[in-house]
Design a protein around this motif. Structure first.
Motif, PDB file in Angstrom:
ATOM      1  N   ALA A  77       0.820  -1.206   0.000  1.00  0.00           N
ATOM      2  CA  ALA A  77       0.000   0.000   0.000  1.00  0.00           C
ATOM      3  C   ALA A  77       0.857   1.260   0.000  1.00  0.00           C
ATOM      4  CB  ALA A  77      -0.929  -0.008   1.210  1.00  0.00           C
ATOM      5  N   LEU A  78       1.957   1.251   0.748  1.00  0.00           N
ATOM      6  CA  LEU A  78       2.853   2.387   0.761  1.00  0.00           C
ATOM      7  C   LEU A  78       3.466   2.619  -0.616  1.00  0.00           C
ATOM      8  CD1 LEU A  78       4.656   1.757   4.168  1.00  0.00           C
ATOM      9  CD2 LEU A  78       3.061   3.619   3.670  1.00  0.00           C
ATOM     10  N   GLY A  86       0.955   4.417  -3.112  1.00  0.00           N
ATOM     11  CA  GLY A  86       0.745   5.855  -2.985  1.00  0.00           C
ATOM     12  C   GLY A  86       0.043   6.181  -1.692  1.00  0.00           C
ATOM     13  N   ASP A  87      -1.049   6.960  -1.794  1.00  0.00           N
ATOM     14  CA  ASP A  87      -1.785   7.337  -0.594  1.00  0.00           C
ATOM     15  C   ASP A  87      -3.264   7.405  -0.907  1.00  0.00           C
ATOM     16  OD1 ASP A  87      -2.194   9.749  -1.943  1.00  0.00           O
ATOM     17  OD2 ASP A  87      -0.517  10.726  -0.957  1.00  0.00           O
ATOM     18  N   TRP A  88      -4.010   8.123  -0.060  1.00  0.00           N
ATOM     19  CA  TRP A  88      -5.457   8.194  -0.219  1.00  0.00           C
ATOM     20  C   TRP A  88      -5.884   8.771  -1.572  1.00  0.00           C
ATOM     21  CZ3 TRP A  88      -7.519  10.274   5.146  1.00  0.00           C
ATOM     22  CH2 TRP A  88      -7.446   9.238   6.076  1.00  0.00           C
ATOM     23  N   ALA A  89      -5.003   9.509  -2.199  1.00  0.00           N
ATOM     24  CA  ALA A  89      -5.339  10.109  -3.487  1.00  0.00           C
ATOM     25  C   ALA A  89      -5.065   9.169  -4.656  1.00  0.00           C
ATOM     26  CB  ALA A  89      -4.553  11.403  -3.678  1.00  0.00           C
ATOM     27  N   SER A  90      -4.575   7.971  -4.365  1.00  0.00           N
ATOM     28  CA  SER A  90      -4.246   7.021  -5.425  1.00  0.00           C
ATOM     29  C   SER A  90      -5.513   6.366  -5.966  1.00  0.00           C
ATOM     30  CB  SER A  90      -3.289   5.950  -4.881  1.00  0.00           C
ATOM     31  OG  SER A  90      -2.112   6.541  -4.378  1.00  0.00           O
ATOM     32  N   LEU A 103      -3.520   4.299   2.202  1.00  0.00           N
ATOM     33  CA  LEU A 103      -3.006   4.815   3.458  1.00  0.00           C
ATOM     34  C   LEU A 103      -2.852   6.334   3.408  1.00  0.00           C
ATOM     35  CD1 LEU A 103      -0.322   2.063   4.133  1.00  0.00           C
ATOM     36  CD2 LEU A 103      -2.599   2.257   5.153  1.00  0.00           C
ATOM     37  N   PRO A 104      -2.743   6.984   4.584  1.00  0.00           N
ATOM     38  CA  PRO A 104      -2.658   8.449   4.624  1.00  0.00           C
ATOM     39  C   PRO A 104      -1.473   8.993   3.838  1.00  0.00           C
ATOM     40  CG  PRO A 104      -3.070   7.564   6.805  1.00  0.00           C
ATOM     41  CD  PRO A 104      -2.749   6.391   5.926  1.00  0.00           C
ATOM     42  N   SER A 145       1.663  11.873   2.924  1.00  0.00           N
ATOM     43  CA  SER A 145       2.944  12.103   3.573  1.00  0.00           C
ATOM     44  C   SER A 145       2.931  13.218   4.605  1.00  0.00           C
ATOM     45  CB  SER A 145       4.012  12.405   2.515  1.00  0.00           C
ATOM     46  OG  SER A 145       3.649  13.548   1.763  1.00  0.00           O
ATOM     47  N   ILE A 146       1.935  14.135   4.584  1.00  0.00           N
ATOM     48  CA  ILE A 146       1.963  15.196   5.586  1.00  0.00           C
ATOM     49  C   ILE A 146       1.453  14.703   6.935  1.00  0.00           C
ATOM     50  CG2 ILE A 146       1.619  16.954   3.822  1.00  0.00           C
ATOM     51  CD1 ILE A 146      -1.139  17.480   5.213  1.00  0.00           C
ATOM     52  N   SER A 147       0.884  13.514   6.991  1.00  0.00           N
ATOM     53  CA  SER A 147       0.384  12.979   8.256  1.00  0.00           C
ATOM     54  C   SER A 147       1.460  12.167   8.963  1.00  0.00           C
ATOM     55  CB  SER A 147      -0.847  12.099   8.004  1.00  0.00           C
ATOM     56  OG  SER A 147      -1.206  11.400   9.176  1.00  0.00           O
ATOM     57  N   ILE A 148       1.561  12.332  10.277  1.00  0.00           N
ATOM     58  CA  ILE A 148       2.497  11.532  11.057  1.00  0.00           C
ATOM     59  C   ILE A 148       2.169  10.050  10.934  1.00  0.00           C
ATOM     60  CG2 ILE A 148       1.147  11.726  13.184  1.00  0.00           C
ATOM     61  CD1 ILE A 148       3.764  11.805  14.748  1.00  0.00           C
ATOM     62  N   ALA A 149       0.900   9.738  10.641  1.00  0.00           N
ATOM     63  CA  ALA A 149       0.504   8.336  10.471  1.00  0.00           C
ATOM     64  C   ALA A 149       1.330   7.664   9.382  1.00  0.00           C
ATOM     65  CB  ALA A 149      -0.984   8.248  10.135  1.00  0.00           C
ATOM     66  N   ARG A 150       1.641   8.388   8.332  1.00  0.00           N
ATOM     67  CA  ARG A 150       2.445   7.833   7.238  1.00  0.00           C
ATOM     68  C   ARG A 150       3.833   7.443   7.727  1.00  0.00           C
ATOM     69  NH1 ARG A 150       0.997   6.481   1.815  1.00  0.00           N
ATOM     70  NH2 ARG A 150       2.924   6.149   0.668  1.00  0.00           N
ATOM     71  N   GLY A 151       4.470   8.344   8.472  1.00  0.00           N
ATOM     72  CA  GLY A 151       5.796   8.054   8.989  1.00  0.00           C
ATOM     73  C   GLY A 151       5.804   6.901   9.971  1.00  0.00           C
ATOM     74  N   MET A 152       4.727   6.756  10.743  1.00  0.00           N
ATOM     75  CA  MET A 152       4.625   5.637  11.672  1.00  0.00           C
ATOM     76  C   MET A 152       4.530   4.319  10.922  1.00  0.00           C
ATOM     77  SD  MET A 152       1.901   7.564  14.188  1.00  0.00           S
ATOM     78  CE  MET A 152       1.638   6.222  15.358  1.00  0.00           C
ATOM     79  N   LEU A 153       3.692   4.288   9.894  1.00  0.00           N
ATOM     80  CA  LEU A 153       3.530   3.056   9.118  1.00  0.00           C
ATOM     81  C   LEU A 153       4.781   2.729   8.322  1.00  0.00           C
ATOM     82  CD1 LEU A 153      -0.154   3.670   7.982  1.00  0.00           C
ATOM     83  CD2 LEU A 153       0.643   1.703   9.309  1.00  0.00           C
ATOM     84  N   GLU A 154       5.441   3.757   7.783  1.00  0.00           N
ATOM     85  CA  GLU A 154       6.684   3.503   7.050  1.00  0.00           C
ATOM     86  C   GLU A 154       7.747   2.940   7.971  1.00  0.00           C
ATOM     87  OE1 GLU A 154       6.412   6.924   3.525  1.00  0.00           O
ATOM     88  OE2 GLU A 154       7.453   7.370   5.419  1.00  0.00           O
ATOM     89  N   GLY A 155       7.855   3.497   9.179  1.00  0.00           N
ATOM     90  CA  GLY A 155       8.824   2.983  10.132  1.00  0.00           C
ATOM     91  C   GLY A 155       8.568   1.541  10.519  1.00  0.00           C
ATOM     92  N   TRP A 156       7.298   1.228  10.758  1.00  0.00           N
ATOM     93  CA  TRP A 156       6.934  -0.162  11.120  1.00  0.00           C
ATOM     94  C   TRP A 156       7.171  -1.107   9.937  1.00  0.00           C
ATOM     95  CZ3 TRP A 156       3.071  -3.460   9.218  1.00  0.00           C
ATOM     96  CH2 TRP A 156       2.877  -4.632   9.965  1.00  0.00           C
TER      97      TRP A 156
END
Length: 299
Positions: free
Chosen positions: A266-267, A270-274, A282-283, A285-296
């Motif tokens: 999913a990452l 793209g994101d919700w606009a895909s 998924l959310p 890049s301006i959302s912290i949620a994106r960075g959390m999921l990318e890190g995990w």
């Protein structure tokens, strides 16, 4: 495998501009700096003029020979004072923070986040929360003062937790609100209540939203979220995926456990606009949620 971190500094947390707090009440210094100050105009939809992925600034002196009522002093950038003001309409190409945030450089992002957060607060702070008396801006836009009692009030920030719940191995719990289109998921979030610690809020919110008990709550990082005035505090927590999901408070329309490979795919999509036909969106890049999921996902 529980020691993941944010993939990087959240895009809206890039604080590089000198806020020059010491100048906020120095009328002489502000008046002097106004002569060549830059001005960021923000309309009622929190849109600004943009060009080639950068903010378009005007000259503050166009409004008059000294700082005008309602303008907010944001700080100093490249030796020049920077102010923001609310306008009814704009000309040219405009965009809001959600659309343009990922394209801005660090200084532009810093200035726009502060401007939007402060202007949103002023829009709703015309009367004192203490006695209902009218208030007016003071300290170059960083506070308001009651015209009757002199009581001073400062910009309100609402703390909210946002938590990536995982099983300690290769699955993560994602959810979507009832109003979101299908296949658009994110991590869980909620506002901190009065008298509540952040860790307690994580446990309560996850229980209320999806009926799951979590443990090993761990702080990851934070991000301002000026929609209209929140601060997102990112956490990770572990839960047993065998627990039954129960949407108790009505804020969640669907929740599911996803594998690490599904999140990675999913990452990459793209994101919700895909494309809407993607199995998981998924959310952005301006959302912290994106960075959390990318890190995990990188573990």
């Amino acid at each position: 495998m529980t020691g993941f971190a944010l993939s990087g500094t959240p895009l809206l947390s890039r604080t590089v501009v000198d806020r020059a707090e010491e100048l906020r009440s120095d009328e002489d210094a502000l008046r002097t700096g106004w002569a060549d100050a830059k001005l960021l105009r923000v309309d009622r939809r929190n849109q600004v003029r943009v060009s080639d992925g950068a903010l378009v600034f005007g000259e503050a002196s166009e409004l008059g020979p000294e700082p005008v009522a309602g303008a907010i002093f944001l700080g100093i950038r490249d030796g020049r004072h920077v102010w923001a003001t609310r306008v009814l309409a704009q000309t040219g190409t405009v965009a809001d923070l959600r659309r343009v945030g990922e394209h801005l450089d660090d200084a532009d992002a810093d200035l726009l986040v502060s401007a939007v957060a402060l202007l949103n607060w002023h829009d709703n702070a015309g009367y004192s929360a203490v006695d209902g008396s009218p208030t007016r801006p003071t300290m170059s836009g960083w506070s308001r003062i009651s015209t009757d009692t002199g009581h001073q009030e400062f910009p309100r920030t609402d703390p909210a937790i946002i938590c990536l719940v995982h099983d300690g191995h290769d699955r993560v719990l994602l959810a979507r609100q009832p109003v979101w289109p299908e296949r658009r998921f994110s991590v869980l979030a909620g506002f901190v209540e009065a008298g509540e610690s952040l860790e307690s809020c994580v446990v309560r919110e996850i229980r209320e939203e999806v009926g799951v008990e979590v443990r090993d709550v761990r702080y990851l990082g934070s991000q301002p979220w000026p929609f209209p005035r929140s601060l997102m505090l990112g956490f990770a927590a572990i839960a047993d995926p065998e627990q039954a999901l129960d949407f108790r408070d009505g804020e969640i329309g669907e929740a599911r456990w996803f594998t690490r490979e599904e999140v990675r795919a999913a990452l990459a999509t793209g994101d919700w606009a895909s494309a809407d036909d993607a199995p998981l969106l998924l959310p952005g890049s301006i959302s912290i949620a994106r960075g959390m999921l990318e890190g995990w996902a990188k573990e």
